[in-house]
Enzyme design. Structure first.
Site, PDB file in Angstrom:
ATOM      1  CE  LYS A 118      -4.360  -1.365   1.846  1.00 47.60           C
ATOM      2  NZ  LYS A 118      -5.360  -1.136   3.010  1.00 47.60           N
ATOM      3  CE  LYS A 201      -5.936  -7.543  -2.708  1.00 49.36           C
ATOM      4  NZ  LYS A 201      -6.021  -7.151  -1.234  1.00 49.36           N
ATOM      5  CE  LYS A 204     -11.961  -2.712   0.164  1.00 43.32           C
ATOM      6  NZ  LYS A 204     -13.036  -3.422   1.215  1.00 43.32           N
TER       7      LYS A 204
HETATM    8  P1  TYM Z   1     -10.324  -6.061   3.415  1.00 46.53           P
HETATM    9  O1  TYM Z   1     -11.604  -5.171   3.770  1.00 46.53           O
HETATM   10  O2  TYM Z   1      -9.449  -5.615   2.515  1.00 46.53           O
HETATM   11  O3  TYM Z   1     -11.231  -7.268   2.796  1.00 46.53           O
HETATM   12  C1  TYM Z   1     -12.329  -8.031   3.350  1.00 46.53           C
HETATM   13  C2  TYM Z   1     -12.132  -9.556   3.140  1.00 46.53           C
HETATM   14  O4  TYM Z   1     -12.085  -9.752   1.782  1.00 46.53           O
HETATM   15  C3  TYM Z   1     -11.033 -10.694   1.445  1.00 46.53           C
HETATM   16  N1  TYM Z   1     -10.709 -10.224   0.234  1.00 46.53           N
HETATM   17  C4  TYM Z   1     -10.377 -11.183  -1.085  1.00 46.53           C
HETATM   18  N2  TYM Z   1     -10.548 -12.747  -0.801  1.00 46.53           N
HETATM   19  C5  TYM Z   1     -10.292 -13.073  -2.127  1.00 46.53           C
HETATM   20  N3  TYM Z   1      -9.848 -12.562  -3.057  1.00 46.53           N
HETATM   21  C6  TYM Z   1      -9.912 -11.241  -3.245  1.00 46.53           C
HETATM   22  N4  TYM Z   1      -9.335 -10.728  -4.500  1.00 46.53           N
HETATM   23  C7  TYM Z   1     -10.104 -10.433  -2.011  1.00 46.53           C
HETATM   24  N5  TYM Z   1      -9.726  -9.117  -1.645  1.00 46.53           N
HETATM   25  C8  TYM Z   1     -10.368  -9.214  -0.529  1.00 46.53           C
HETATM   26  C9  TYM Z   1     -10.046 -10.279   2.406  1.00 46.53           C
HETATM   27  O5  TYM Z   1      -9.059 -11.321   2.612  1.00 46.53           O
HETATM   28  C10 TYM Z   1     -10.837 -10.115   3.481  1.00 46.53           C
HETATM   29  O6  TYM Z   1     -11.204 -11.196   4.123  1.00 46.53           O
HETATM   30  N6  TYM Z   1      -7.762  -6.062   7.328  1.00 46.53           N
HETATM   31  C11 TYM Z   1      -9.006  -6.591   6.713  1.00 46.53           C
HETATM   32  C12 TYM Z   1     -10.111  -6.231   7.820  1.00 46.53           C
HETATM   33  C13 TYM Z   1      -9.986  -6.697   8.948  1.00 46.53           C
HETATM   34  C14 TYM Z   1     -10.299  -7.863   9.673  1.00 46.53           C
HETATM   35  C15 TYM Z   1     -10.194  -7.687  11.072  1.00 46.53           C
HETATM   36  C16 TYM Z   1     -10.408  -9.278   9.071  1.00 46.53           C
HETATM   37  C17 TYM Z   1      -9.870  -5.542  10.128  1.00 46.53           C
HETATM   38  N7  TYM Z   1     -10.090  -6.504  11.305  1.00 46.53           N
HETATM   39  C18 TYM Z   1     -10.293  -8.762  12.016  1.00 46.53           C
HETATM   40  C19 TYM Z   1     -10.585 -10.230   9.982  1.00 46.53           C
HETATM   41  C20 TYM Z   1     -10.367 -10.199  11.260  1.00 46.53           C
HETATM   42  C21 TYM Z   1      -8.870  -5.979   5.545  1.00 46.53           C
HETATM   43  O7  TYM Z   1      -8.372  -5.029   5.239  1.00 46.53           O
HETATM   44  O8  TYM Z   1     -10.035  -6.521   4.667  1.00 46.53           O
END
Ligand code: TYM
Length: 340
Positions: A118, A201, A204
């Site tokens: 990032k 990947k 968004k």
């Molecule tokens: P975030 O908001 O980027 O993504 C949310 C969830 O979607 C999954 N994901 C994907 N899975 C498959 N293919 C993709 N292209 C893809 N893009 C995103 C992510 O792996 C995630 O599971 N840090 C986390 C949010 C978070 C969190 C937590 C998760 C904050 N606290 C505690 C679990 C437990 C994040 O930025 O996810």
């Protein structure tokens, strides 16, 4: 320490930082719903405090928080079965996050690949919050003593860091207080790739909207994006080995499998020998049939933002009931006086 000493409890979260993509759906929300329906206790959060580690317009953040909640509901999360809430309404996350900032080591944060991705060459200009983010994520999970964390492949390192933080806290204070939670990463959809580049990947934040399917896309947009998805000129093989050096083809087969609930190998037995000209319309029909009703339901729910806010508030009360006693015990273990 064995996990068996802790009651099974699922926690996960998604950032309200823009469009929810098919990657978020297949990698996370669809699996959140499966876990909810398996009967285990489930807590799902809209992690608004994570979102502000990069700039968010306040009005857009409010809208996106409601939209993500609407997506949770439209995909089948049920506030009677799961606790659904936004992170900032439960202050235990920030408070435990601070304790963990004092447990986690700078060297651990320096190894986080997501920060490096990032920040790129601009690390000096990033917020301190973005750097400390994995420590807040550990607090999200451990404020509930969660044992299982369903996430996509890209979050594995952060859940492993959560285990390290739990372990160091337990070790430093000679206790067995926090569990070491397991990342749950399974199924075909845990790493959905960009439709324009099979080595990146689906995200968004990709500047090209054609690289992703958004959960709010209508049928025409979904069909167009799949029709234009990058592929190769070969027909589809009859086994997984035949996809080894074909990242774009593998991605489309994984997406089909993730949506249909089959394994990629099962999909290949049905479509072996097809050209993409045949396969893409099948995938588009499947995606539209599955996603269009979700988008419609999101639209219906978004018409009543007060009801969404009520659901979040109610979930936050229930979440706080679990997290506050755990936080109070953690403060006590660390040696803080609590006399009011
Ligand atoms: P975030 O908001 O980027 O993504 C949310 C969830 O979607 C999954 N994901 C994907 N899975 C498959 N293919 C993709 N292209 C893809 N893009 C995103 C992510 O792996 C995630 O599971 N840090 C986390 C949010 C978070 C969190 C937590 C998760 C904050 N606290 C505690 C679990 C437990 C994040 O930025 O996810």
């Amino acid at each position: 320490m064995t996990e068996a000493a802790f009651t099974p409890r699922v926690f996960s979260g998604i950032q309200p930082s823009g469009n929810l993509t098919l990657g978020n759906y297949l990698g996370a929300v669809k699996r959140f719903v499966e876990m909810q329906n398996s009967g285990i206790e489930t807590i799902y959060c809209v992690v608004d405090m994570h979102a502000i580690t990069v700039w968010q317009d306040p009005e857009a953040l409010r809208r996106q928080t409601r939209e993500l909640t609407a997506a949770y509901l439209a995909c089948g999360l049920d506030p009677k079965k799961s606790i659904l809430f936004n992170q900032s309404q439960v202050s235990a996350h920030a408070e435990l996050g601070w304790l963990f900032n004092c447990v986690a080591r700078l060297g651990w944060m320096n190894r986080m690949t997501q920060f490096k991705d990032k920040a790129g060459k601009n690390a000096e200009k990033m917020s301190l919050g973005l750097y400390a983010y994995p420590s807040l994520m550990a607090a999200d999970i451990l404020a509930y003593k969660a044992t299982h964390v369903p996430v996509g492949e890209d979050q594995k390192q952060h859940v492993e860091l959560t285990r390290d933080i739990a372990n160091k806290f337990n070790h430093d204070f000679k206790t067995n207080f926090f569990p070491e939670p397991e990342p749950i990463i399974d199924g075909a959809g845990t790493r959905v790739m960009s439709l324009r580049d099979g080595s990146k990947k689906m995200s968004k934040s990709d500047p090209s909207d054609m690289s992703r399917i958004n959960m709010t896309d209508d049928a025409d947009a979904i069909a167009k994006k799949i029709r234009k998805a990058k592929t190769d000129p070969e027909p589809l093989p009859d086994n997984m080995d035949g996809l080894a050096d074909r990242p774009e083809a593998r991605n489309l087969i994984n997406i089909y499998a993730g949506i249909s609930g089959q394994t990629p190998a099962e999909v290949l037995t049905e479509v072996a020998g097809q050209q993409f000209g045949q396969f893409k319309p099948l995938l588009a029909d499947l995606a539209v049939a599955h996603l269009a009703p979700i988008a419609d339901e999101m639209g219906r729910l978004m018409a009543d933002p007060a009801e969404i806010d009520r659901i979040l508030g109610d979930g936050a009360n229930r979440a706080a009931e679990i997290a506050e006693p755990i936080l109070a015990d953690a403060y006590d273990i660390v040696g803080m006086i609590r006399s009011r």
